[in-house]
Design a protein around this motif. Structure first.
Motif, PDB file in Angstrom:
ATOM      1  N   ARG A 296       0.729  13.383  87.367  1.00  0.00           N
ATOM      2  CA  ARG A 296      -0.505  13.856  86.721  1.00  0.00           C
ATOM      3  C   ARG A 296      -1.731  13.183  87.325  1.00  0.00           C
ATOM      4  N   ASP A 297      -1.652  11.871  87.568  1.00  0.00           N
ATOM      5  CA  ASP A 297      -2.787  11.154  88.152  1.00  0.00           C
ATOM      6  C   ASP A 297      -3.086  11.646  89.565  1.00  0.00           C
ATOM      7  N   GLU A 298      -2.048  11.840  90.363  1.00  0.00           N
ATOM      8  CA  GLU A 298      -2.260  12.340  91.724  1.00  0.00           C
ATOM      9  C   GLU A 298      -2.887  13.725  91.700  1.00  0.00           C
ATOM     10  N   PHE A 299      -2.391  14.583  90.810  1.00  0.00           N
ATOM     11  CA  PHE A 299      -2.887  15.961  90.728  1.00  0.00           C
ATOM     12  C   PHE A 299      -4.364  15.969  90.340  1.00  0.00           C
ATOM     13  N   GLU A 300      -4.730  15.090  89.429  1.00  0.00           N
ATOM     14  CA  GLU A 300      -6.129  15.029  88.991  1.00  0.00           C
ATOM     15  C   GLU A 300      -7.013  14.406  90.057  1.00  0.00           C
ATOM     16  N   LEU A 310      -3.244  24.423  96.009  1.00  0.00           N
ATOM     17  CA  LEU A 310      -1.867  24.402  96.520  1.00  0.00           C
ATOM     18  C   LEU A 310      -1.396  25.796  96.917  1.00  0.00           C
ATOM     19  N   ILE A 311      -2.339  26.770  96.896  1.00  0.00           N
ATOM     20  CA  ILE A 311      -1.999  28.176  97.172  1.00  0.00           C
ATOM     21  C   ILE A 311      -2.909  28.680  98.283  1.00  0.00           C
ATOM     22  N   ASP A 312      -2.361  29.381  99.246  1.00  0.00           N
ATOM     23  CA  ASP A 312      -3.163  29.868 100.381  1.00  0.00           C
ATOM     24  C   ASP A 312      -4.127  30.982  99.980  1.00  0.00           C
ATOM     25  N   ILE A 337       3.663  28.364  96.598  1.00  0.00           N
ATOM     26  CA  ILE A 337       2.885  27.131  96.453  1.00  0.00           C
ATOM     27  C   ILE A 337       3.380  26.092  97.449  1.00  0.00           C
ATOM     28  N   LYS A 338       2.469  25.192  97.810  1.00  0.00           N
ATOM     29  CA  LYS A 338       2.798  24.087  98.709  1.00  0.00           C
ATOM     30  C   LYS A 338       2.954  22.825  97.862  1.00  0.00           C
ATOM     31  N   ALA A 339       4.188  22.419  97.630  1.00  0.00           N
ATOM     32  CA  ALA A 339       4.460  21.230  96.816  1.00  0.00           C
ATOM     33  C   ALA A 339       4.355  19.979  97.678  1.00  0.00           C
ATOM     34  N   LYS A 340       4.493  18.835  97.050  1.00  0.00           N
ATOM     35  CA  LYS A 340       4.391  17.559  97.743  1.00  0.00           C
ATOM     36  C   LYS A 340       5.525  17.427  98.762  1.00  0.00           C
ATOM     37  N   GLY A 341       5.212  16.784  99.905  1.00  0.00           N
ATOM     38  CA  GLY A 341       6.230  16.555 100.928  1.00  0.00           C
ATOM     39  C   GLY A 341       6.502  17.780 101.767  1.00  0.00           C
ATOM     40  N   ALA A 342       5.495  18.654 101.931  1.00  0.00           N
ATOM     41  CA  ALA A 342       5.614  19.854 102.768  1.00  0.00           C
ATOM     42  C   ALA A 342       6.646  20.837 102.246  1.00  0.00           C
ATOM     43  N   LYS A 343       7.034  20.695 100.986  1.00  0.00           N
ATOM     44  CA  LYS A 343       7.972  21.649 100.397  1.00  0.00           C
ATOM     45  C   LYS A 343       7.209  22.875  99.905  1.00  0.00           C
ATOM     46  N   THR A 344       7.856  24.025  99.922  1.00  0.00           N
ATOM     47  CA  THR A 344       7.250  25.256  99.398  1.00  0.00           C
ATOM     48  C   THR A 344       8.175  25.866  98.364  1.00  0.00           C
ATOM     49  N   ALA A 345       7.561  26.654  97.479  1.00  0.00           N
ATOM     50  CA  ALA A 345       8.351  27.331  96.451  1.00  0.00           C
ATOM     51  C   ALA A 345       7.700  28.671  96.132  1.00  0.00           C
ATOM     52  N   LEU A 346       8.535  29.691  96.041  1.00  0.00           N
ATOM     53  CA  LEU A 346       8.048  31.004  95.642  1.00  0.00           C
ATOM     54  C   LEU A 346       8.173  31.105  94.123  1.00  0.00           C
ATOM     55  N   VAL A 347       7.036  31.423  93.451  1.00  0.00           N
ATOM     56  CA  VAL A 347       7.040  31.417  91.990  1.00  0.00           C
ATOM     57  C   VAL A 347       6.523  32.736  91.443  1.00  0.00           C
ATOM     58  N   GLN A 348       6.989  33.028  90.231  1.00  0.00           N
ATOM     59  CA  GLN A 348       6.450  34.161  89.469  1.00  0.00           C
ATOM     60  C   GLN A 348       5.580  33.592  88.367  1.00  0.00           C
ATOM     61  N   ASP A 349       4.306  34.021  88.356  1.00  0.00           N
ATOM     62  CA  ASP A 349       3.290  33.486  87.420  1.00  0.00           C
ATOM     63  C   ASP A 349       3.068  34.535  86.327  1.00  0.00           C
TER      64      ASP A 349
END
Length: 372
Positions: A296-300, A310-312, A337-349
């Motif tokens: 949470r602190d890093e995100f803020e 985190l989204i292109d 989305i581009k998560a921490k550590g160069a990881k990516t995830a396809l999400v449904q919002d």
């Protein structure tokens, strides 16, 4: 001497005389103002026909003589009453000078009785106005030992304090400081001290005892209205019972805490956002934190709680979300989305627009990971 302040006239008359302490405080010289005040011709006074004892009240004589004869006191400043030609007491400020090489003492009397009359009129006028105010209003004097003595109070304020006007004023020493909750006294005394030293106004919320062991919350606004005859500041204070407000705040805090605990334990990456800024989060759940990989602190601190960073294609997605919500109050979009550590995830919002108790609207959003 006259001083005009806030359209109120204050008058000070100065009277001068010289006494010989070695001759039982015989008055040996004076000015015309003093002679007129005493009702004796100046020539008679200079012949030794008047003594300081003659114009002092018997109860004050010993006190005044001791002050004037105190060893090593070149200058003496005292307040007392002197008797005029009609033998009526008049309150004065006295500045005295003792001469080192003789027994003579020069006295300058400042007759401030007219000012006292004006102050009394002001006080009576203020008290009358207080009775017309619907809120709880009182005047209290701060004594040198930091007691808050109530000197006037209206009916609404007496109800707040759990008393009556008659019983409060009959005592003469009804103390507001004794009603303050022990845990709140420090902030009140500090605020009173600042008001006395710097002229600041009080704007506080603290607890007042209405009955034994029963306290109510009050909002207090107060400021120095005037200074009493002894130099003590007199505050005018307005009290408003905010106990119900405090109870509502407490219930809202409890409800908010329960809601947060509930959301923390719900499955799914959930966040709240406004319709105007649909990717700036107001609240994020534990699963959301785990999904993006940032605390949470890093995100803020790094992203300012802006999920769109985190989204292109966040700008295009924002337009689409607003379009769907404006039509049916709901929206559903898919993005990576581009998560921490160069990881990516396809999400449904998935989002839904809800109205809160205060009338404002917010988006409840849930992300489901559907691929890499």
């Amino acid at each position: 001497m006259e001083n005009r302040n806030n359209e109120n006239l204050y008058k000070v008359e100065f009277l001068n005389c010289t006494v010989d302490k070695a001759q039982d405080f015989k008055i040996i010289d004076c000015d015309s103002h003093f002679a007129e005040f005493a009702g004796i011709h100046a020539s008679k006074i200079k012949e030794g026909k008047l003594f300081l004892t003659d114009i002092l009240k018997p109860v004050d004589r010993d006190y005044v003589f001791k002050k004037l004869c105190k060893k090593g006191s070149k200058y003496v400043y005292i307040d007392f009453d002197i008797l005029n030609a009609e033998k009526e007491p008049v309150f004065i400020h006295c500045s005295a000078r003792n001469y080192e090489d003789s027994s003579l003492c020069r006295l300058v009397f400042a007759d401030v009785s007219k000012s006292r009359e004006v102050l009394a009129q002001q006080a009576n006028a203020a008290n009358s106005l207080i009775e017309l105010v619907a809120g709880g209003v009182c005047l209290f004097k701060v004594t040198p030992d930091m007691h808050f003595n109530v000197i006037h109070i209206n009916e609404a304020c007496s109800h707040l304090f759990g008393t009556t006007i008659e019983s409060c004023l009959k005592r003469g020493d009804y103390r507001l400081d004794e009603l303050i909750h022990p845990d709140d006294k420090t902030i009140v005394y500090q605020a009173i001290g600042r008001a006395m030293a710097m002229g600041e106004e009080l704007d506080l919320e603290y607890r007042i005892m209405k009955h034994r062991d029963k306290f109510i919350w009050c909002h207090c606004s107060a400021a120095v209205q005037r200074y009493d005859e002894d130099g003590s500041p007199v505050f005018q204070a307005v009290f408003i019972d905010i106990t119900r407000n405090k109870e509502a705040e407490r219930r809202a805090d409890n409800a908010n805490e329960k809601l947060i605990n509930l959301l923390e334990n719900l499955a799914g990456a959930i966040f709240f956002a406004s319709l105007e800024k649909p990717f700036v989060t107001d609240y994020i759940s534990g699963d959301f934190v785990r999904l993006i990989g940032y605390s949470r602190d890093e995100f803020e601190n790094r992203f300012g709680n802006d999920f769109g960073r985190l989204i292109d294609n966040s700008a295009e997605l924002e337009k689409e979300i607003k379009k769907q919500v404006s039509k049916g109050g709901k929206a559903e979009v898919t993005y990576r989305i581009k998560a921490k550590g160069a990881k990516t995830a396809l999400v449904q919002d998935t989002r839904k627009l809800v109205t809160q108790q205060d009338g404002s609207k917010t988006l409840i959003c849930e992300l489901q990971e559907i691929g890499n």
